[in-house]
Design a protein around this motif. Sequence first.
Motif, PDB file in Angstrom:
ATOM      1  N   TYR A   1      -1.481   6.332  -6.428  1.00  0.00           N
ATOM      2  CA  TYR A   1      -2.801   5.792  -6.113  1.00  0.00           C
ATOM      3  C   TYR A   1      -2.817   5.252  -4.682  1.00  0.00           C
ATOM      4  O   TYR A   1      -1.912   4.522  -4.282  1.00  0.00           O
ATOM      5  CB  TYR A   1      -3.185   4.679  -7.084  1.00  0.00           C
ATOM      6  N   ARG A   2      -3.863   5.610  -3.938  1.00  0.00           N
ATOM      7  CA  ARG A   2      -4.033   5.106  -2.575  1.00  0.00           C
ATOM      8  C   ARG A   2      -5.050   3.967  -2.616  1.00  0.00           C
ATOM      9  O   ARG A   2      -6.247   4.186  -2.772  1.00  0.00           O
ATOM     10  CB  ARG A   2      -4.508   6.215  -1.643  1.00  0.00           C
TER      11      ARG A   2
ATOM     12  N   GLY B   1       2.800  10.480  -7.834  1.00  0.00           N
ATOM     13  CA  GLY B   1       3.688   9.319  -7.755  1.00  0.00           C
ATOM     14  C   GLY B   1       5.108   9.692  -8.133  1.00  0.00           C
ATOM     15  O   GLY B   1       5.539  10.824  -7.958  1.00  0.00           O
TER      16      GLY B   1
ATOM     17  N   THR C   1       2.699   1.596  -3.380  1.00  0.00           N
ATOM     18  CA  THR C   1       1.771   1.976  -4.443  1.00  0.00           C
ATOM     19  C   THR C   1       1.535   3.480  -4.445  1.00  0.00           C
ATOM     20  O   THR C   1       1.565   4.134  -5.496  1.00  0.00           O
ATOM     21  CB  THR C   1       0.432   1.230  -4.283  1.00  0.00           C
ATOM     22  N   GLU C   2       1.322   4.040  -3.270  1.00  0.00           N
ATOM     23  CA  GLU C   2       1.086   5.487  -3.192  1.00  0.00           C
ATOM     24  C   GLU C   2       2.341   6.274  -3.557  1.00  0.00           C
ATOM     25  O   GLU C   2       2.274   7.275  -4.279  1.00  0.00           O
ATOM     26  CB  GLU C   2       0.602   5.866  -1.795  1.00  0.00           C
ATOM     27  N   GLU C   3       3.505   5.829  -3.067  1.00  0.00           N
ATOM     28  CA  GLU C   3       4.748   6.537  -3.362  1.00  0.00           C
ATOM     29  C   GLU C   3       5.100   6.486  -4.846  1.00  0.00           C
ATOM     30  O   GLU C   3       5.516   7.489  -5.433  1.00  0.00           O
ATOM     31  CB  GLU C   3       5.905   5.952  -2.542  1.00  0.00           C
TER      32      GLU C   3
ATOM     33  N   TYR D   1      -8.057  -0.208  -9.346  1.00  0.00           N
ATOM     34  CA  TYR D   1      -7.855   1.227  -9.126  1.00  0.00           C
ATOM     35  C   TYR D   1      -8.901   1.998  -9.910  1.00  0.00           C
ATOM     36  O   TYR D   1      -9.429   1.539 -10.920  1.00  0.00           O
ATOM     37  CB  TYR D   1      -6.440   1.656  -9.539  1.00  0.00           C
TER      38      TYR D   1
ATOM     39  N   ARG E   1       0.845  -1.205   0.000  1.00  0.00           N
ATOM     40  CA  ARG E   1       0.000   0.000   0.000  1.00  0.00           C
ATOM     41  C   ARG E   1       0.880   1.256   0.000  1.00  0.00           C
ATOM     42  O   ARG E   1       0.609   2.214  -0.733  1.00  0.00           O
ATOM     43  CB  ARG E   1      -0.930   0.005   1.213  1.00  0.00           C
ATOM     44  N   ARG E   2       1.912   1.254   0.842  1.00  0.00           N
ATOM     45  CA  ARG E   2       2.827   2.397   0.914  1.00  0.00           C
ATOM     46  C   ARG E   2       3.552   2.607  -0.408  1.00  0.00           C
ATOM     47  O   ARG E   2       3.616   3.727  -0.937  1.00  0.00           O
ATOM     48  CB  ARG E   2       3.854   2.161   2.031  1.00  0.00           C
TER      49      ARG E   2
ATOM     50  N   LYS F   1      -6.515   8.517  -6.992  1.00  0.00           N
ATOM     51  CA  LYS F   1      -5.266   9.228  -7.284  1.00  0.00           C
ATOM     52  C   LYS F   1      -5.113  10.374  -6.285  1.00  0.00           C
ATOM     53  O   LYS F   1      -5.932  11.294  -6.238  1.00  0.00           O
ATOM     54  CB  LYS F   1      -5.290   9.763  -8.711  1.00  0.00           C
ATOM     55  N   VAL F   2      -4.052  10.330  -5.471  1.00  0.00           N
ATOM     56  CA  VAL F   2      -3.850  11.349  -4.441  1.00  0.00           C
ATOM     57  C   VAL F   2      -2.611  12.202  -4.693  1.00  0.00           C
ATOM     58  O   VAL F   2      -2.439  13.252  -4.097  1.00  0.00           O
ATOM     59  CB  VAL F   2      -3.769  10.713  -3.032  1.00  0.00           C
ATOM     60  N   ASN F   3      -1.707  11.726  -5.555  1.00  0.00           N
ATOM     61  CA  ASN F   3      -0.552  12.520  -5.941  1.00  0.00           C
ATOM     62  C   ASN F   3      -0.013  11.995  -7.267  1.00  0.00           C
ATOM     63  O   ASN F   3      -0.572  11.064  -7.841  1.00  0.00           O
ATOM     64  CB  ASN F   3       0.537  12.513  -4.848  1.00  0.00           C
TER      65      ASN F   3
END
Length: 202
Positions: free
Chosen positions: A108-109, A146, A102-104, A137, A99-100, A142-144
């Motif tokens: 996507y969270r 990447g 993927t977001e980095e 997804y 999870r970590r 989408k939070v940033n």
Amino acid sequence: MNNPSVKIIEENLLSDNWYILKKITFDYQNSSGKWSRQSREAYDRGNGSTILLYNKAQNTVILTRQFRMPTYVNGNPTGMLIETCAGLLDKDNAEDCIRRETEEETGYRVTDVQKVFEAYMSPGSVTEILYFFVAEYHKNMKVNEGGGTEHENENIEVLEIPFEEALSMIQTGEIKDGKTIMLLQYAQLHQLLNLQQGGDKA
């Protein structure tokens, strides 16, 4: 370690510059009962997780592209490799790790991840077990942007690719990464996505 046919005699540390490289001397009893002394080198970089993000409505997957030095010195002209998102566990469990990562890496969270299998990726020389995941997804996850983390000197390009195109990239050699091939073929085998036609945009 409880194999009576293996007796570890000695372990010598060869390097701890990045991760741990050891030379292990051991006695091994073969199927005929004969013992022989052998030595092997084992590289311990910890275990890792990898994930295939897929979108059923769009019929697409999220992959990454980044520079990989070992491939560059072994025939990859640019050193760039297309891969599924992945990372080392460090002190996390496999699910928290992926999870970590993927977001980095992708921006996507995801929360609902499914473990599909685990595998030793290079058992002749590397101790690593890799845990394989899949997750759906959607655009609202989408939070940033990447791209990885600056402190790890990551420079990761995020790719959104039609599923059929990703499969064809295995045949053309555009995708040569083992974990990525395994997850794409898992998705094909288990019909996570539609090979005939795409859907509406999510």
